[in-house]
Design an enzyme around this catalytic site. Structure first.
Site, mmCIF file in Angstrom:
data_model
loop_
_atom_site.group_PDB
_atom_site.id
_atom_site.type_symbol
_atom_site.label_atom_id
_atom_site.label_comp_id
_atom_site.label_asym_id
_atom_site.label_seq_id
_atom_site.Cartn_x
_atom_site.Cartn_y
_atom_site.Cartn_z
ATOM 1 N N LYS A 51 22.224 36.686 4.596
ATOM 2 C CA LYS A 51 22.225 37.804 5.554
ATOM 3 C C LYS A 51 21.191 37.562 6.646
ATOM 4 C CE LYS A 51 23.941 40.949 2.045
ATOM 5 N NZ LYS A 51 23.673 41.914 0.980
ATOM 6 N N GLN A 95 19.086 45.734 -1.343
ATOM 7 C CA GLN A 95 19.953 44.828 -2.097
ATOM 8 C C GLN A 95 20.136 45.335 -3.526
ATOM 9 O OE1 GLN A 95 21.597 42.268 -0.738
ATOM 10 N NE2 GLN A 95 22.539 41.638 -2.648
ATOM 11 N N ASP A 118 25.298 49.601 5.059
ATOM 12 C CA ASP A 118 26.060 49.221 3.870
ATOM 13 C C ASP A 118 27.213 50.198 3.633
ATOM 14 O OD1 ASP A 118 25.682 46.984 2.265
ATOM 15 O OD2 ASP A 118 23.834 47.744 1.378
#
Ligand code: GUN
Length: 285
Positions: A51, A95, A118
């Site tokens: 990422k 995460q 997200d």
């Protein structure tokens, strides 16, 4: 035919790079993404690295925040609050998975809805159900739909079977497919006569985390197969599809790696740029 998610994601990143360079000229600012990672989970570290690398490619400012895995829920929420109030940060990603003493739902909800790139917050998941594209669509479902869109199929009247019912993939991707007019069935690995249901599918999206689960006896000839699985077995990565067994009877298939995975990252960056544009170009501050 192989659906090349890596190539498709690279094209998206290149377009984002050009857009970001224009926005920089216009506003003097670039989008910013903060990625919080707890502890030392090897798989999480690899994902976060990819990422950050994609951010560098496109000109997004990335900030990696590595925290101790024993951090309390309250301290983690404080870190998120700081980022919620940071004008240089447009997107915040924590995460997953998180250690068991931390409530993932509570953490996802602590992220400002404007920075939830997200798309894990209830509000953004709800917008997917309503077909409201003002919110953030979670990255893997958005990447899957992007790849299916590339095939230029009219989904009205098509049978799509989603295997997996997670909040991150199965449920949102099913909602997106329903919104596109597909006749959508959501199954899981314990569905009765799963093979019989799959055999009628024009498109299969499988996200159950079981290596090589889908074999050709479950697939109609000429079907499209989207493999979301990333399973590590003896140091090698396999999807949920037995690729070698299935590839010759399908019309299109995503490989693992190089299919859905890179698309997830591309959609994360797309969401971050969307968050930036909403803040900087619409509000004009
Ligand atoms: N862990 C595995 N996939 C993801 C993802 O897309 N987002 C976050 N935050 N964590 C993950």
């Amino acid at each position: 035919m192989i659906i090349d998610g890596k190539k498709c994601s690279e094209e998206i990143l290149e377009n984002l790079r050009k857009d970001i360079s224009e926005y920089k000229e216009k506003t003097g600012k670039v989008p910013g993404l903060a990625v919080i990672i707890l502890g030392n989970n090897a798989a999480s570290k690899i994902y976060v690295k990819s990422k950050i690398r994609a951010c560098e490619k496109t000109g997004i400012l990335s900030r990696e925040i590595i925290l101790d895995e024993n951090i309390s829920e309250e301290e983690l929420i404080n870190e998120i609050e700081k980022l919620n109030n940071d004008k240089n940060i447009n997107g915040i990603l924590v995460q997953l998975p998180l250690p068991s003493h931390i409530n993932e739902k509570k953490i996802c909800e602590a992220i400002s809805v404007k920075k939830d790139v997200d798309g894990f917050k209830a509000e953004n998941l709800g917008k997917i159900m309503l077909g409201d594209d003002d919110g953030f669509i979670s990255c893997t479902p958005q990447g899957i739909i992007y790849l299916i869109d590339q095939l230029n199929m009219d989904l009205h009247g098509k049978n799509v079977v989603v295997v997996g019912r997670s909040n991150i993939v199965g449920k949102p991707v099913a909602s997106l497919l329903i919104n596109k007019g597909a006749t959508t069935t959501v199954c899981n690995s314990r569905t009765k006569d799963l093979a019989g249901i799959l055999k009628k599918a024009d498109i299969i999206v499988i996200a159950i985390g079981k290596a090589k689960f889908l074999t050709k006896d479950m697939v109609k000839e000429g079907a499209v197969v989207i493999d979301v699985g990333i399973n590590r077995v003896d140091g090698k990565i396999y999807g949920d599809v037995d690729y070698e067994n299935v590839k010759d009877i399908v019309s299109h298939i995503t490989p693992v790696p190089g299919g859905v995975g890179p698309m997830t990252i591309a959609m994360l960056l797309k969401n971050t740029v969307k968050a930036f544009c909403k803040e900087e170009l619409v509000n004009g501050n």
